[in-house]
Design a protein around this motif. Structure first.
Motif, mmCIF file in Angstrom:
data_model
loop_
_atom_site.group_PDB
_atom_site.id
_atom_site.type_symbol
_atom_site.label_atom_id
_atom_site.label_comp_id
_atom_site.label_asym_id
_atom_site.label_seq_id
_atom_site.Cartn_x
_atom_site.Cartn_y
_atom_site.Cartn_z
ATOM 1 N N TYR A 131 -0.904 -5.127 7.001
ATOM 2 C CA TYR A 131 -1.811 -4.001 7.260
ATOM 3 C C TYR A 131 -2.143 -3.273 5.961
ATOM 4 C CZ TYR A 131 -2.967 0.823 8.692
ATOM 5 O OH TYR A 131 -3.535 2.066 8.836
ATOM 6 N N TRP A 132 -1.121 -2.985 5.158
ATOM 7 C CA TRP A 132 -1.384 -2.245 3.920
ATOM 8 C C TRP A 132 -2.178 -3.097 2.933
ATOM 9 C CZ3 TRP A 132 -1.424 2.518 4.654
ATOM 10 C CH2 TRP A 132 -0.459 3.170 5.417
ATOM 11 N N ARG A 133 -1.935 -4.409 2.928
ATOM 12 C CA ARG A 133 -2.755 -5.285 2.075
ATOM 13 C C ARG A 133 -4.204 -5.256 2.532
ATOM 14 N NH1 ARG A 133 -0.003 -8.807 -1.289
ATOM 15 N NH2 ARG A 133 -1.701 -10.326 -1.250
ATOM 16 N N LYS A 134 -4.414 -5.266 3.837
ATOM 17 C CA LYS A 134 -5.776 -5.169 4.369
ATOM 18 C C LYS A 134 -6.432 -3.843 3.976
ATOM 19 C CE LYS A 134 -6.427 -8.896 7.049
ATOM 20 N NZ LYS A 134 -7.626 -9.771 6.983
ATOM 21 N N LYS A 135 -5.618 -2.819 3.808
ATOM 22 C CA LYS A 135 -6.131 -1.496 3.429
ATOM 23 C C LYS A 135 -6.265 -1.343 1.913
ATOM 24 C CE LYS A 135 -6.033 1.633 6.328
ATOM 25 N NZ LYS A 135 -7.067 2.185 7.267
ATOM 26 N N GLY A 136 -5.980 -2.413 1.170
ATOM 27 C CA GLY A 136 -6.064 -2.357 -0.286
ATOM 28 C C GLY A 136 -4.862 -1.705 -0.935
ATOM 29 N N LEU A 137 -3.743 -1.652 -0.225
ATOM 30 C CA LEU A 137 -2.522 -1.011 -0.733
ATOM 31 C C LEU A 137 -1.371 -2.014 -0.707
ATOM 32 C CD1 LEU A 137 -2.931 2.387 1.161
ATOM 33 C CD2 LEU A 137 -3.333 1.978 -1.283
ATOM 34 N N GLY A 138 -1.557 -3.113 -1.416
ATOM 35 C CA GLY A 138 -0.626 -4.224 -1.364
ATOM 36 C C GLY A 138 0.733 -3.975 -1.971
ATOM 37 N N THR A 139 0.894 -2.860 -2.703
ATOM 38 C CA THR A 139 2.217 -2.563 -3.269
ATOM 39 C C THR A 139 3.173 -1.993 -2.220
ATOM 40 O OG1 THR A 139 1.539 -0.324 -3.943
ATOM 41 C CG2 THR A 139 1.245 -2.113 -5.552
ATOM 42 N N LYS A 140 2.661 -1.646 -1.060
ATOM 43 C CA LYS A 140 3.512 -1.056 -0.017
ATOM 44 C C LYS A 140 4.237 -2.190 0.723
ATOM 45 C CE LYS A 140 1.803 2.566 2.282
ATOM 46 N NZ LYS A 140 2.624 3.703 1.822
ATOM 47 N N THR A 141 5.396 -2.581 0.192
ATOM 48 C CA THR A 141 6.141 -3.722 0.727
ATOM 49 C C THR A 141 7.576 -3.383 1.123
ATOM 50 O OG1 THR A 141 6.858 -4.391 -1.490
ATOM 51 C CG2 THR A 141 4.801 -5.359 -0.649
#
Length: 445
Positions: A131-141
């Motif tokens: 979801y966060w990658r889809k939102k352009g926030l791929g560091t949220k892992t």
């Protein structure tokens, strides 16, 4: 007292089965074999009736051999035994998804089916990262769990889980950190939610300061921690977690594998405690334990994010799923289970009878110096026991075996005895269960 099973099992057959979460060496010396189940009782291989004091494994709140579920399963086997889980569907999965949504808080209405609670947690965590990658926030892992939390047996579940015995053997898991549990000194023997302990939620701010919200995908907690011994949230604690997650753009996941569908005297733990997360995981009571099934339920916005960024409409929006996702027989069992809960008013019954259950459970206070704490909520209770010579798991094991000899099944885990009777348990059954437990605790206290 020995109860060697009167079965046709050979030693080779006993040896062949590597049992889950079991002391295999101890069990195979004197196996406890269950042969049949009906209503609130098991029958063991010696023909003894055993009261089911844990509703299976928190699974069978309706009791055993429920006619409506048996009939639904039998009919489904005869009509559609399996349907491919990918690219094709069957009617009952969509019907069950809608029915599950009706039990969920407003806004959580997109159901992804799995085969177990462990798979449900894995699904929730994978979707959170995606979801966060889809939102352009791929560091949220990164993920934040909680000490004494249990989130299944998969590698993601033990990573975010916080029961040391379930973690130490396996080495490195997913990058996860853990909030402190909410058993605060001075709250022992609380009835329901303790008045203090909310401040433990503030530790989430310290973790955010250390790791930065830009790197944290989700916080996952059980509304009530069941496997660690029924750890009930203090007043205001879950609300504070929700506030902090909202302020820092972090998803909040409730693992409701135990608390969903009536155990708390509410449709969900979320409803019982008045807090709505972004994702709820579930299993167990959804089919009354008859057929393995789980699900993760997502808020609309999470689902829409995948749909809106999925590319051409024939493409997969998320490459995830299981062979047994939305299994037709499991869906039939789920529909019958949830309909029985509704039609028989069992959530209301649990809510009404919870004070009676609480009275009996807390009557054990002072019965033995070995009892150091008692906790309860809904139709669940946990009793913490003092360690024997540095062996915290020994006394609970001894007490549980004594209870089995007396004709009662209870769960022992860590330093606790755990209880979760069926939703239709009568007061006389509560009384006899607690009386027997008091005798067993005194014997080994």
């Amino acid at each position: 007292m020995s109860h060697i099973a009167k079965t046709n099992l050979t030693q080779a057959q006993l040896d062949a089965h590597w049992m889950a979460y079991t002391g295999n060496r101890e069990f195979k010396k004197d196996p406890r074999i269950i042969s049949t189940a009906s209503g609130h009782y098991y029958t063991d291989a010696d023909g003894r009736q055993i009261f089911d004091g844990l509703s299976g494994l928190w699974t069978c709140g309706l009791g055993h051999s429920v006619p409506a579920i048996n009939e639904a399963v039998a009919n489904q086997v005869k009509t559609l035994d399996y349907s491919p889980a990918f690219q094709f569907g069957h009617e009952k999965s969509f019907q069950l998804a809608e029915k599950i949504s009706d039990f969920m808080p407003a806004g959580l209405n997109r159901v992804f089916f799995t085969g177990s609670g462990s798979e449900s947690v894995d699904t929730a965590l994978k979707v959170a990262r995606a979801y966060w990658r889809k939102k352009g926030l791929g560091t949220k892992t990164k993920f934040i769990g909680r000490a004494k939390g249990y989130h299944g047996a998969g590698i993601s579940g033990f990573s975010v889980g916080g029961i040391p015995a379930n973690r130490i053997l396996y080495g490195q898991g997913l990058e996860s950190y853990h909030l402190p549990h909410t058993q605060v000194p001075g709250t022992e023997f609380s009835k329901g939610m303790a008045d203090t302990g909310k401040e433990r939620a503030e530790d989430l701010l310290n973790m955010i300061a250390m790791h930065d919200a830009s790197n944290i995908a989700a916080v996952i907690v059980e509304p009530m921690s069941g496997s660690a011994g029924v750890i009930v949230p203090p007043k205001g604690y879950l609300q504070r977690l929700r506030e902090i997650c909202d302020q820092h753009n972090i998803l909040l996941i409730f693992d409701e594998v135990i608390t969903a569908f009536g155990r708390m005297g509410a449709q969900s733990g979320s409803e019982a405690f008045g807090v709505t997360p972004d994702v709820i995981t579930m299993a167990k009571q959804v089919t009354n334990g008859v057929i393995p099934m789980g699900a993760a339920v997502f808020k609309q916005e999470i689902y829409d994010t995948f749909m809106d960024t999925g590319g051409a409409d024939y493409m997969l929006e998320i490459p995830h799923g299981y062979t047994y996702s939305a299994h037709p027989i499991a869906c039939a069992a789920g529909l019958a289970s949830l309909e029985t809960i509704r039609s028989q008013g069992l959530i209301e019954r649990v809510n009404q009878m919870s004070p009676v259950w609480e009275k009996y459970v807390h009557s054990l206070k002072g019965a033995s110096d070995a009892i150091t704490d008692i906790r309860n909520y809904g139709f669940a209770a946990g009793i913490t026991l003092a360690a024997v010579d540095g062996e915290p798991a020994k006394r609970p094991y001894q007490i549980a075996m004594s209870m089995w000899d007396k004709g009662y099944y209870v769960r022992y885990g860590g330093d606790t005895i755990q209880l979760a009777p069926p939703f239709t348990t009568e007061e006389s059954e509560m009384s006899s269960l607690i009386d027997a437990l008091g005798e067993s605790i005194k014997k080994f206290g």
